[in-house]
Design a protein around this motif. Structure first.
Motif, PDB file in Angstrom:
ATOM      1  N   GLU A   1       0.832  -1.204   0.000  1.00 63.12           N
ATOM      2  CA  GLU A   1       0.000   0.000   0.000  1.00 63.12           C
ATOM      3  C   GLU A   1       0.867   1.256   0.000  1.00 63.12           C
ATOM      4  OE1 GLU A   1      -3.302  -0.028  -0.435  1.00 63.12           O
ATOM      5  OE2 GLU A   1      -2.962  -2.192  -0.664  1.00 63.12           O
ATOM      6  N   VAL A   2       1.963   1.229   0.743  1.00 62.17           N
ATOM      7  CA  VAL A   2       2.886   2.366   0.753  1.00 62.17           C
ATOM      8  C   VAL A   2       3.482   2.567  -0.643  1.00 62.17           C
ATOM      9  CG1 VAL A   2       5.096   3.221   1.640  1.00 62.17           C
ATOM     10  CG2 VAL A   2       3.446   2.177   3.202  1.00 62.17           C
ATOM     11  N   ASN A   3       3.794   1.465  -1.309  1.00 63.58           N
ATOM     12  CA  ASN A   3       4.327   1.555  -2.666  1.00 63.58           C
ATOM     13  C   ASN A   3       3.330   2.224  -3.609  1.00 63.58           C
ATOM     14  OD1 ASN A   3       4.494  -0.140  -5.544  1.00 63.58           O
ATOM     15  ND2 ASN A   3       6.468   0.558  -4.764  1.00 63.58           N
ATOM     16  N   LYS A   4       2.058   1.877  -3.479  1.00 54.00           N
ATOM     17  CA  LYS A   4       1.026   2.495  -4.315  1.00 54.00           C
ATOM     18  C   LYS A   4       0.937   4.004  -4.056  1.00 54.00           C
ATOM     19  CE  LYS A   4      -1.986  -1.582  -4.583  1.00 54.00           C
ATOM     20  NZ  LYS A   4      -3.299  -2.150  -4.154  1.00 54.00           N
ATOM     21  N   LEU A   5       1.026   4.385  -2.776  1.00 54.80           N
ATOM     22  CA  LEU A   5       0.970   5.807  -2.421  1.00 54.80           C
ATOM     23  C   LEU A   5       2.150   6.566  -3.010  1.00 54.80           C
ATOM     24  CD1 LEU A   5      -0.144   5.615   1.336  1.00 54.80           C
ATOM     25  CD2 LEU A   5      -1.492   6.455  -0.591  1.00 54.80           C
ATOM     26  N   LEU A   6       3.332   5.962  -2.937  1.00 57.12           N
ATOM     27  CA  LEU A   6       4.526   6.598  -3.506  1.00 57.12           C
ATOM     28  C   LEU A   6       4.411   6.740  -5.019  1.00 57.12           C
ATOM     29  CD1 LEU A   6       7.289   4.774  -1.419  1.00 57.12           C
ATOM     30  CD2 LEU A   6       6.739   7.211  -1.320  1.00 57.12           C
TER      31      LEU A   6
ATOM     32  N   SER B   1       9.672   0.862  -8.118  1.00 52.49           N
ATOM     33  CA  SER B   1       9.256  -0.469  -8.569  1.00 52.49           C
ATOM     34  C   SER B   1       8.635  -1.252  -7.417  1.00 52.49           C
ATOM     35  CB  SER B   1      10.474  -1.232  -9.101  1.00 52.49           C
ATOM     36  OG  SER B   1      10.201  -2.615  -9.197  1.00 52.49           O
ATOM     37  N   GLY B   2       7.408  -1.726  -7.628  1.00 50.31           N
ATOM     38  CA  GLY B   2       6.743  -2.532  -6.610  1.00 50.31           C
ATOM     39  C   GLY B   2       7.403  -3.882  -6.443  1.00 50.31           C
ATOM     40  N   HIS B   3       7.877  -4.454  -7.560  1.00 56.95           N
ATOM     41  CA  HIS B   3       8.577  -5.737  -7.484  1.00 56.95           C
ATOM     42  C   HIS B   3       9.830  -5.616  -6.615  1.00 56.95           C
ATOM     43  CE1 HIS B   3       5.936  -6.824 -10.753  1.00 56.95           C
ATOM     44  NE2 HIS B   3       6.429  -8.054 -10.789  1.00 56.95           N
ATOM     45  N   ALA B   4      10.551  -4.490  -6.758  1.00 57.56           N
ATOM     46  CA  ALA B   4      11.763  -4.283  -5.968  1.00 57.56           C
ATOM     47  C   ALA B   4      11.427  -3.993  -4.510  1.00 57.56           C
ATOM     48  CB  ALA B   4      12.585  -3.138  -6.557  1.00 57.56           C
ATOM     49  N   MET B   5      10.501  -3.074  -4.287  1.00 56.83           N
ATOM     50  CA  MET B   5      10.183  -2.665  -2.916  1.00 56.83           C
ATOM     51  C   MET B   5       9.469  -3.758  -2.124  1.00 56.83           C
ATOM     52  SD  MET B   5       8.031   0.663  -1.615  1.00 56.83           S
ATOM     53  CE  MET B   5       7.545   0.817   0.111  1.00 56.83           C
TER      54      MET B   5
ATOM     55  N   GLN C   1      11.818  -4.256 -19.872  1.00 54.41           N
ATOM     56  CA  GLN C   1      11.514  -2.905 -20.358  1.00 54.41           C
ATOM     57  C   GLN C   1      10.260  -2.289 -19.730  1.00 54.41           C
ATOM     58  OE1 GLN C   1      13.659  -3.388 -24.729  1.00 54.41           O
ATOM     59  NE2 GLN C   1      11.436  -3.338 -24.663  1.00 54.41           N
ATOM     60  N   VAL C   2      10.012  -2.643 -18.480  1.00 54.11           N
ATOM     61  CA  VAL C   2       8.839  -2.083 -17.798  1.00 54.11           C
ATOM     62  C   VAL C   2       9.238  -1.085 -16.710  1.00 54.11           C
ATOM     63  CG1 VAL C   2       7.316  -4.024 -18.289  1.00 54.11           C
ATOM     64  CG2 VAL C   2       8.740  -4.085 -16.240  1.00 54.11           C
ATOM     65  N   HIS C   3      10.555  -0.966 -16.453  1.00 51.91           N
ATOM     66  CA  HIS C   3      11.036  -0.030 -15.439  1.00 51.91           C
ATOM     67  C   HIS C   3      12.360   0.584 -15.857  1.00 51.91           C
ATOM     68  CE1 HIS C   3       8.327  -0.142 -12.025  1.00 51.91           C
ATOM     69  NE2 HIS C   3       8.295  -1.464 -12.055  1.00 51.91           N
ATOM     70  N   TYR C   4      12.584   1.809 -15.388  1.00 52.39           N
ATOM     71  CA  TYR C   4      13.909   2.403 -15.454  1.00 52.39           C
ATOM     72  C   TYR C   4      14.760   1.795 -14.339  1.00 52.39           C
ATOM     73  CZ  TYR C   4      11.594   6.073 -18.209  1.00 52.39           C
ATOM     74  OH  TYR C   4      10.884   6.754 -19.161  1.00 52.39           O
ATOM     75  N   PRO C   5      16.078   1.721 -14.517  1.00 52.32           N
ATOM     76  CA  PRO C   5      16.938   1.213 -13.435  1.00 52.32           C
ATOM     77  C   PRO C   5      16.742   1.961 -12.115  1.00 52.32           C
ATOM     78  CG  PRO C   5      18.169   1.259 -15.470  1.00 52.32           C
ATOM     79  CD  PRO C   5      16.848   1.909 -15.764  1.00 52.32           C
ATOM     80  N   THR C   6      16.518   3.279 -12.193  1.00 51.50           N
ATOM     81  CA  THR C   6      16.331   4.046 -10.954  1.00 51.50           C
ATOM     82  C   THR C   6      15.015   3.700 -10.255  1.00 51.50           C
ATOM     83  OG1 THR C   6      15.625   5.885 -12.387  1.00 51.50           O
ATOM     84  CG2 THR C   6      17.820   6.026 -11.408  1.00 51.50           C
TER      85      THR C   6
END
Length: 214
Positions: A99-104, A128-132, A177-182
């Motif tokens: 949920e925090v990831n969605k807010l960010l 990235s939600g996968h990363a977080m 190709q769905v995310h930038y490295p940052t």
């Protein structure tokens, strides 16, 4: 030794906070990162025939993949280890982290890379939600596994496997190709901060329960 471990933990949390804040400010200001172009170019050398492998890896950081692994972990914690606090902690930490990831994402509102997406996406890009969420979930599992170990070699093995898995999940988001490295770096930074906060709260309640039993 324990105090030394805590010292390094505080340093890593501070570094993660600096990275998370720095990237968030630059992303919100629509600034360009040289590291995005450099790392994205580097990942273009990954052969296309490895895409199915990275699609499988990326599923481990998705809701479905985490849900399946969580079911196995919760069965292990609840039925085998009888570790009810650990089960509650990892479930709440992961759910609230999502949920925090969605807010960010909504707050920063970074669009996805303008490339052909090789995996399905339906949300904004940073962090990235996968990363977080993936780091929160798998790091917490590793912590609970290590908690019951005495062998230093076994602990190092668990940490190594966990770090490798998380790095591959993060890399898969750029390769597909769905995310930038940052997005991934920021996701890992936010995820580390979140999981360490969760572990701190878990440890507090665990110690309190243990003291009440004495």
């Amino acid at each position: 030794m324990k105090n030394k471990g805590n010292y390094f933990t505080y340093i890593f949390v501070c570094l993660a906070a600096i990275i998370a804040i720095y990237i968030s400010i630059k992303v919100a200001a629509k600034e360009i990162f040289w590291i995005d172009a450099k790392l994205a170019d580097l990942f273009t050398y990954v052969p296309d025939n490895l895409n199915p492998f990275f699609l499988l890896l990326t599923e481990l950081g998705d809701k479905k993949g985490i849900g399946i692994v969580a079911l196995v972990v919760l069965v292990w914690l609840l039925l085998i280890k009888r570790h009810f606090l650990g089960a509650a902690a990892i479930a709440l930490s992961t759910a609230l982290g999502n949920e925090v990831n969605k807010l960010l994402k909504d707050l920063i509102a970074r669009q996805r890379p303008e490339l052909e997406h090789l995996a399905q996406v339906d949300s904004l890009s940073f962090p990235s939600g996968h990363a977080m969420v993936g780091l929160t979930f798998y790091f917490f599992i590793a912590y609970l596994v290590i908690e019951g170990m005495e062998s230093a070699a076994a602990k190092r093995m668990v940490v190594t496997v966990t770090v490798l898995l998380l790095l591959l999940i993060g890399a898969s988001r750029v390769i597909l190709q769905v995310h930038y490295p940052t997005d991934v770096i920021g996701g890992f930074a936010f995820g580390y901060i979140w999981v360490m906060m969760s572990i701190f709260i878990y440890t507090f309640f665990k110690n309190k329960l243990e003291n009440n039993r004495k």
